[in-house]
Every structure is written in structure tokens, then in C-alpha cells.
Design an enzyme around this catalytic site. Structure first.
Site, mmCIF file in Angstrom:
data_model
loop_
_atom_site.group_PDB
_atom_site.id
_atom_site.type_symbol
_atom_site.label_atom_id
_atom_site.label_comp_id
_atom_site.label_asym_id
_atom_site.label_seq_id
_atom_site.Cartn_x
_atom_site.Cartn_y
_atom_site.Cartn_z
ATOM 1 N N ARG A 93 -7.791 62.103 49.630
ATOM 2 C CA ARG A 93 -6.563 62.037 49.478
ATOM 3 C C ARG A 93 -5.672 61.951 51.567
ATOM 4 N NH1 ARG A 93 -2.517 66.742 48.464
ATOM 5 N NH2 ARG A 93 -0.052 65.859 48.612
ATOM 6 N N HIS A 120 3.300 62.766 47.707
ATOM 7 C CA HIS A 120 2.717 63.451 46.528
ATOM 8 C C HIS A 120 2.636 61.803 45.410
ATOM 9 C CE1 HIS A 120 4.697 67.761 46.952
ATOM 10 N NE2 HIS A 120 3.113 67.558 47.088
ATOM 11 N N LEU A 129 4.217 81.278 44.150
ATOM 12 C CA LEU A 129 5.055 81.629 43.482
ATOM 13 C C LEU A 129 5.247 82.820 42.700
ATOM 14 C CD1 LEU A 129 7.943 79.514 42.045
ATOM 15 C CD2 LEU A 129 6.643 79.897 39.539
#
Length: 394
Positions: A90, A179, A279
């Protein structure tokens, strides 16, 4: 054909060894919280699994650890690197140079390097993965799959900035989108699930966050732009900010431009608001009464809602919204907060369904909800494997 997939994110590495065309996952795992003392490493095969918490300071050390596990005499899945025919990477930013998957050459690596400044949290890690893989899997073909490719269908009204024309024609300054591998994968899965081409909003929430308006399977608008920094609030990135703030920091506060870049890329977002970039930590602290963490969660949700509203207008309605990636798939709290008070868009969340954890695509809306609310686990690695396999065969 055995293909190793390396997906280097800003603070994580996901990896899979996939047999194609059967799509059998021989091995999978990830490292997250890279750069912290408590990095998490997972490694899983059909027979063995391993979980470790250890310090992994950077992507290079993480990738070297992964390669050693694949070759390990007791739990490894290959005896020799000669078994690997291709490695798919990627790569976040392809700029104006790349709109398709490509075989990696020295020239390709140089172009990826030239885009470091536009994706400083990602392209360096992506190139590091390529360099390590070239050394470890020296006989394999190295292939780059670009995050920006899926968004090449954005219309001119969406990707152009209101700046002098020569900055586009001569310098290629425009919105590229990111993305893309994830947004492409989950939107296609959702279309199959819904059994129709639809007006869909895909919401990718991880350490990096983005949102895409998808019409009939094509990206028509996206929250990120020239670099993967604007849009939603992220782990360490600010997301949208008034450009005047940058001028004020330089001209009045005395910051160097490199310092401003560091602040907005690495010291802002949830980290800047709370002191935490993950998070899970922020949500736990908010539940224990931390007001900064509570405000940061509210700001995060508010920003997502703003984009859903604007993309609903662009699409002229929505058939479904999709939550995906680490936070989108696992945080029932964020999904509930985003969908609250959204009845005007036809979104009505089923709170019981929302709490169910599953690795499958699932609807979490009520029967009366006019628009579907879906959780679609992303699989960027499989999407990359598909593109690598198609490139090599053709």
C-alpha cells in the site's frame, strides 16, 4: 501464487500472506501503536497465534519482526523466501504520477520519495516497507497499489481548488483523495449487500480518518485533498483548519514552516486535544470524567456529522452510510454518537444491533430506518492482493 501484502499506516502495519487466486489467507496480523512502548503485535495462522506487547519504535523494526515470524522454524508459514512470488505494498500518495497499480522500479521508488512532503506520515513508511521487502523477498516482484487511485473518478468541480489555474496545470495542485483501497473495497461490498448501485457514504475511521461520497460505485467527493491531512479529526492530524492559522503561526508567533507542519501532522488531532492518540484510551478516560477527552470525542463526532450532511447534499440523498476501519468497526460509542439526531436523513440506529461485535458485514439500523447503516469490515490487504494478482497475470 503466494503474495505477501504489507499495509503500512501512520502508526500501524497490517500484513497478510494470501494464496491467489483462491484468496486463502495463510497468515495475518498487525502491529499497532508503533512508536509507543506498548506496541501490540499479533500473528495468526490456521494452527498458531501469537500476541505480544513490546516497544516497536518505528516501521523498519516492525517489518523486520514480521519477516522473522513468517520464516520462524516453529510457527512460520514459509521455509524460504523463494516461495513468495509477489509483495503488494500500500502506498498512500501517488500524486499525478500514478492512477494505476504498478511494478516497483528504482524510478517508481524515487517518485514515491518525491511525494514524502505531501504524505509525511505515510509515504516514508510505505517506502521503508518496500526497501525491507526487496531485501527479505529478493526474488519476488514488488508491486505498489496507491490509495489515491480510487478517487481519480472525482469530477473537476470536486477535485479543483479555487487557486490560479497554472498551479493545477503546471504544479498538479488538486485534491487527490486517500484511503482509496479501503473505500473501494467496502463500497463494493456494500453494493453487493444492498443488491443495487447506490448513493453511499463510506466512513473510514482509524488513526487516520476520511469520508467518501460514492455514487454508482465511483468516488465523487472525499474529505482529504492534496495531502492526507485535512477533513476529519484524526489521531495526530488536525483535519480541516483555517489557512489563516498557518500564516498567524509563522508571521506572528514565529514558527518555522517545518514546525507548523510537525504541529499539524504529528501533534494535533486527538493527541493535541487530549494527550492521547488512541481512541481506546480517550474513550476510557472520558468515561472516567476527563473533560478534555469528552470534548475531543464530541468534536470528532461533530466533524463526521458535518461531512455526512454535505455529502448527502452532493449525492441528493443517501441509501446507506458505512462505518469501517479500526474505530468504525469496533467503537459502538462513536457509531451511536454519529447517528444520533440524524432522523432528517432517514438514519435510525438499532442500539442492540450496534453493540454486537462481528467480523461480518452487518446492518445496525432499525427496520423503520429509511437509509441503511452498515458496518463493513475493511480488507485492504485482500483488495491489494486482487490488484497485484491482476497486474502480474496481465
Amino acid at each position: 501464487m503466494k503474495i505477501v501484502i504489507i499495509n503500512s499506516g501512520s502508526s500501524s502495519i497490517k500484513y497478510q500472506l494470501i494464496d491467489m487466486p483462491s484468496k486463502e489467507v495463510i497468515c495475518s496480523g498487525m502491529i499497532d501503536r508503533i512508536g509507543l512502548e506498548t506496541s501490540n503485535l499479533t500473528y495468526k495462522t490456521s494452527k498458531d497465534s501469537l500476541e505480544e506487547i513490546l516497544p516497536i519504535p518505528n516501521h523498519k523494526i516492525g517489518l523486520e519482526k514480521i519477516s522473522k515470524l513468517l520464516l520462524d522454524q516453529s510457527i512460520g508459514v514459509i521455509k524460504s523466501t523463494q516461495e513468495i512470488e509477489a509483495v503488494g505494498h500500500r502506498v498512500v500518495h501517488g500524486g499525478a504520477s500514478f492512477s494505476n497499480t504498478v511494478l516497483i522500479t528504482e524510478a517508481i521508488k524515487e517518485k514515491i520519495k518525491q511525494l514524502f512532503e505531501l504524505a509525511p506520515l505515510h509515504n516514508p513508511a510505505n517506502l521503508e516497507g518496500i526497501i525491507v521487502a526487496e531485501d527479505v523477498f529478493s526474488s519476488a516482484k514488488q508491486v505498489a497499489v496507491f490509495d489515491t487511485a480510487f478517487h481519480q473518478t472525482m469530477p473537476e468541480v470536486a477535485y479543483r481548488y479555487a487557486i490560479p489555474n497554472y498551479l493545477l496545470t503546471e504544479n498538479k495542485i488538486r485534491a487527490y483523495g486517500f484511503h482509496g483501497t479501503s473505500h473501494k473495497y467496502v463500497s463494493e461490498k456494500a453494493i453487493d449487500f444492498l443488491e443495487k448501485s447506490s448513493k453511499i457514504i463510506t466512513i473510514h475511521l482509524g488513526n487516520g480518518c476520511s469520508i467518501t461520497a460514492v455514487k454508482d460505485g465511483k468516488s465523487i467527493d472525499h474529505s482529504m485533498g492534496f495531502g492526507p491531512m485535512n477533513g476529519l479529526i484524526m489521531g495526530t492530524r488536525s483535519g480541516d483548519i483555517d489557512q489563516s492559522v498557518i500564516f498567524y503561526m509563522v508571521n506572528t508567533l514565529g514558527y518555522q514552516l517545518s514546525e507548523v507542519n510537525t504541529v499539524l501532522q504529528k501533534q494535533s488531532g486527538m493527541l493535541g486535544l487530549t494527550g492521547h492518540s488512541d481512541l481506546r484510551d480517550i474513550q476510557a478516560n472520558a468515561e472516567n470524567g476527563d473533560t478534555n477527552c469528552r470534548l475531543a470525542l464530541d468534536m470528532n463526532v461533530y466533524r463526521i456529522k458535518k461531512y455526512i450532511g454535505s455529502y448527502a447534499a452532493v449525492l441528493n440523498g443517501i441509501d446507506a452510510i458505512i462505518f469501517t476501519a479500526g474505530i468504525g468497526e469496533n467503537s459502538a460509542y462513536i457509531r451511536k454518537a454519529v447517528c444520533a439526531d440524524m432522523e432528517f436523513l432517514g438514519l435510525e440506529l438499532d442500539e442492540t444491533k450496534n453493540e454486537i461485535r462481528s467480523n461480518d458485514i452487518r446492518g445496525i439500523n432499525t427496520a423503520n430506518s429509511k437509509a441503511k447503516i452498515l458496518v463493513v469490515p475493511t480488507n485492504e490487504e485482500l483488495e491489494i492482493a486482487n490488484q497485484v494478482y491482476d497486474l502480474i497475470l496481465n
